[in-house]
Design a protein around this motif. Structure first.
Motif, PDB file in Angstrom:
ATOM      1  N   THR B 171      43.365  40.986  43.683  1.00 21.62           N
ATOM      2  CA  THR B 171      43.715  42.041  43.149  1.00 21.62           C
ATOM      3  C   THR B 171      44.488  43.074  44.028  1.00 21.62           C
ATOM      4  OG1 THR B 171      41.465  43.468  43.566  1.00 21.62           O
ATOM      5  CG2 THR B 171      42.224  42.202  41.053  1.00 21.62           C
ATOM      6  N   THR B 172      44.525  42.367  44.997  1.00 20.04           N
ATOM      7  CA  THR B 172      45.218  43.244  46.175  1.00 20.04           C
ATOM      8  C   THR B 172      47.152  42.788  46.053  1.00 20.04           C
ATOM      9  OG1 THR B 172      43.812  42.737  47.499  1.00 20.04           O
ATOM     10  CG2 THR B 172      45.744  43.547  49.082  1.00 20.04           C
ATOM     11  N   CYS B 173      47.009  41.639  45.300  1.00 17.58           N
ATOM     12  CA  CYS B 173      48.150  41.646  45.022  1.00 17.58           C
ATOM     13  C   CYS B 173      48.554  41.265  43.001  1.00 17.58           C
ATOM     14  CB  CYS B 173      48.473  39.756  45.658  1.00 17.58           C
ATOM     15  SG  CYS B 173      49.048  40.002  47.616  1.00 17.58           S
ATOM     16  N   GLN B 175      47.145  42.170  39.695  1.00 19.41           N
ATOM     17  CA  GLN B 175      46.761  43.284  39.744  1.00 19.41           C
ATOM     18  C   GLN B 175      46.032  42.941  38.202  1.00 19.41           C
ATOM     19  OE1 GLN B 175      49.758  46.141  37.744  1.00 19.41           O
ATOM     20  NE2 GLN B 175      51.755  45.152  39.034  1.00 19.41           N
TER      21      GLN B 175
END
Lengths: 418, 235
Positions: B171-173, B175
């Motif tokens: 979820t760092t990239c 969404q």
């Protein structure tokens, strides 16, 4: 009821097996997070979200609006507006984090208390420090905080970034933009060179006879091959990078005369971006968890070597192989949040996994990236595997890389701030 | 790269003494019959033009999403930018299960499960590409590959709680809301597709370097855990 030995032993064993809730006479366990950037905001959000109200989380952050350092170079290049970089803490508050806009000025690790500039004090069971960086005094002779208006660092996004942009726009035709690059280790290893690229992009379009000189104390830098290829492709003859071999580390500045002296040779410049040597944000020092410029931490959970109840995330930590980046801080925050929540509520603690990717923009639609995965070893956070963009890649690949970085920006800001 | 790996594997096979028999290559005539399933959307041969799908002339060696006058799905644009080229191996994997191979493809075809049919149709399509089929530098008409995921791997029951922890790396990239501003959404994926896709990155069939790196160090249980978590993500 008589308490026999067997029952007593049983009760003790049960107590020891139960989660170590550090209740200490108050209700819920308390986590205080200092610093609302990529490390602190993520840690606060994840602990609050995943503990579903079982842990009190307070975030102490002086600014009301968080301007991301990542992508702030794109503002200098004209690819982003300042408003694109600003984010509120409202999402965190809505996620159950108690957001306190104040400066933390004291940490008493014996009484487990944080004191604020506004006078309040807050107790904690676990303290997470994610203060980012401060600058090392006198690392660039002639520069200090009183001269940062004449020679901005622009390495904490916000007013300094806007100031540097204004100075760039006001450069006379054919003027000189100078950068004093920082020594290792520092925040965002490709950052100074992405900045050079963005300044060059702006000048190429608005002031094409201007020149850029970079005084660098390092013999090489992150993504050097990619940046040098990009500078020669897009900004031929504009960028003069003076590395360690040519005296790039022997630099002083004079902010009133607007001169930079590199290895004894004085140059009059129009803009001077001084990025001094860095150290952990001051509260880490105040808390007494630093050793030298940074705070050494245990790789498994980001707890400090000095105190198992105090954690340091992101740029301020000395953890091993990870670069100091927003992505790294976000990654470390999740490992830390999982460990802190486990210690306070007995939730499952999973093994640490870390990763990082840094995208940089060299020119319009010319994006590059470097990344790696990491694991916790007894000594440090150690690199497992990695990749880097290649020189000579097609325009399509570079454009896709840039678009991916935009996707990442949306992703990480949502992941941090909700 | 694909050609090269084919050559190497052929050489290796020769060295190991397992002869490259003719039946490893497909039969273009049989493939022409299989192709009847495709021609509603894809034209091939003299005068072929784009229909619902792009024409398939000169397909071998072409980058995915490589024709400028056809509007491809985002999924294929990304795959092409990441270096995916059409060769026998990649076509075989794609035709077997199009959505697992390119999650967002608009090709509404469920896939060609029969390996011989795939070999044959690939051999047929090969006749519409320029390189002579019988010189070593050219694409083979088909190579036997086994990219199926072992059913044992697909049957692993993932632990969604572990998956939730592991998902924080994603979820760092990607969404959690399912938003896509340049990086595709991965929420609500059917578990099987998720597992196949992640193993395709792990085995470097899918090209993206970040995903190869991330998937590369996830073990089978971890991939199953992530699939179990993302399947039900409801925030």
């Amino acid at each position: 009821m008589t308490l026999n030995r067997r029952m007593f032993m049983g009760a003790t064993a049960a107590a020891m097996a139960a989660p170590m809730v550090l209740a200490d006479g108050h209700g819920k366990p308390r986590v205080v997070v200092i610093g609302g950037g990529a490390g602190g905001a993520t840690a606060a959000r994840y602990i609050a979200k995943d503990s579903k109200g079982a842990v009190d989380v307070t975030l102490i952050e002086p600014t009301r609006t968080y301007y991301t350092c990542f992508f702030s170079n794109l503002y200098l290049g004209g690819f982003k507006q300042m408003s694109d970089l600003g984010h509120s803490y409202g999402g965190l508050a809505a996620n159950g984090v108690n957001v306190v806009h104040d400066w933390a000025v004291g940490v008493d690790r014996d009484t487990k208390t944080v004191t604020l500039a506004g006078g309040a004090s807050i107790k904690y069971d676990k303290l997470i420090l994610s203060p980012g960086i401060d600058f090392v005094d006198m690392s660039v002779p002639g520069w200090d905080i009183t001269t940062q208006n004449a020679m901005p660092h622009a390495y904490k996004a916000g007013s300094q970034t806007e100031l540097l942009k204004a100075q760039l726009m006001a450069m006379p035709e054919g003027g000189v933009f100078a950068m004093v690059a920082p020594p290792n280790p520092y925040r965002c290893p490709p950052g100074p060179y992405e900045r050079i690229s963005m300044v060059a992009h702006y000048l190429k379009n608005n002031n094409p006879t201007a020149k850029i000189i970079v005084a660098d104390p390092k013999p090489k830098f992150s993504k050097m091959g990619l940046f040098k290829e990009g500078w020669s492709n897009h900004y031929e003859g504009m960028v003069d990078w003076i590395g360690e071999d040519f005296g790039g580390g022997n630099v002083s500045v004079d902010a009133s005369a607007m001169t930079v002296t590199i290895d004894g040779e004085e140059t009059k410049v129009d803009v001077c971006n001084v990025i001094p040597a860095m150290k952990a944000g001051r509260i880490a020092d105040i808390a007494g968890v630093t050793d030298g410029n940074w705070a050494p931490v245990n790789a498994a959970d980001m707890s400090t070597k000095a105190d198992p109840d105090v954690y340091v995330l992101g740029d301020a930590s000395q953890q091993g192989d990870m670069p100091k980046s927003g992505f790294s801080a976000n990654s470390q925050a999740k490992v830390c949040a999982n460990a802190v929540r486990g210690a306070l509520t007995g939730s499952k603690v999973f093994p640490a996994k870390f990763s990082n990717t840094c995208w940089s923009l060299i020119a319009a639609d010319d994006g590059v990236k470097v990344g790696a995965t990491y694991e916790a070893t007894p000594d440090k956070i150690a690199k497992v595997d990695g990749f880097i963009s290649q020189t000579g890649e097609s325009a399509d690949v570079r454009k896709a890389t840039y678009q991916e970085s935009e996707g990442w920006y949306s992703g990480i800001t949502a992941d941090m701030l909700g | 790269m694909m050609r090269y790996s084919w050559l190497l594997s052929t050489v290796a096979a020769a060295l190991l003494g397992s002869p490259a028999t003719a039946d490893e290559f497909g039969d273009p005539e049989a493939g022409a019959k299989v192709y009847s399933q495709c021609k509603g959307c894809h034209q091939v041969g003299a005068g072929a033009t784009h229909r619902i799908g792009p024409h398939l002339n000169g397909l071998f060696g072409r980058p995915a999403a490589g024709l400028e006058d056809f509007k491809y799905s985002k999924s294929f644009q990304r795959a092409g930018a990441s270096g995916l080229e059409w060769h026998a191996e990649t076509l075989d994997a794609f035709l077997e299960n199009p959505r697992s191979y390119a999650s967002g493809t608009r090709m509404s075809y469920r896939g060609l499960k029969d390996e011989t049919d795939r070999k044959n149709v690939i051999a047929y399509l090969r006749t519409f590409s320029d390189d002579p089929a019988n010189i070593p530098e050219a694409d083979p008409t088909a190579t036997p590959t086994d990219h199926d995921i072992d059913p044992v791997i697909l049957a692993i029951q993932g632990d969604p709680e572990y998956g939730e922890y592991l998902s924080s790396e994603c979820t760092t990239c990607h969404q959690a809301s399912g938003g896509d501003d340049g990086i595709p959404s991965i929420v609500y994926w059917p578990e099987d597709e998720f597992v196949v896709a992640m193993h395709a990155y792990k085995n470097k069939q899918r090209k993206h370097p970040v995903m190869q790196m991330i998937a590369g160090r996830l073990n089978e249980e971890e991939i199953a855990a992530l699939a179990a978590y993302f399947k039900n993500l409801d925030n």
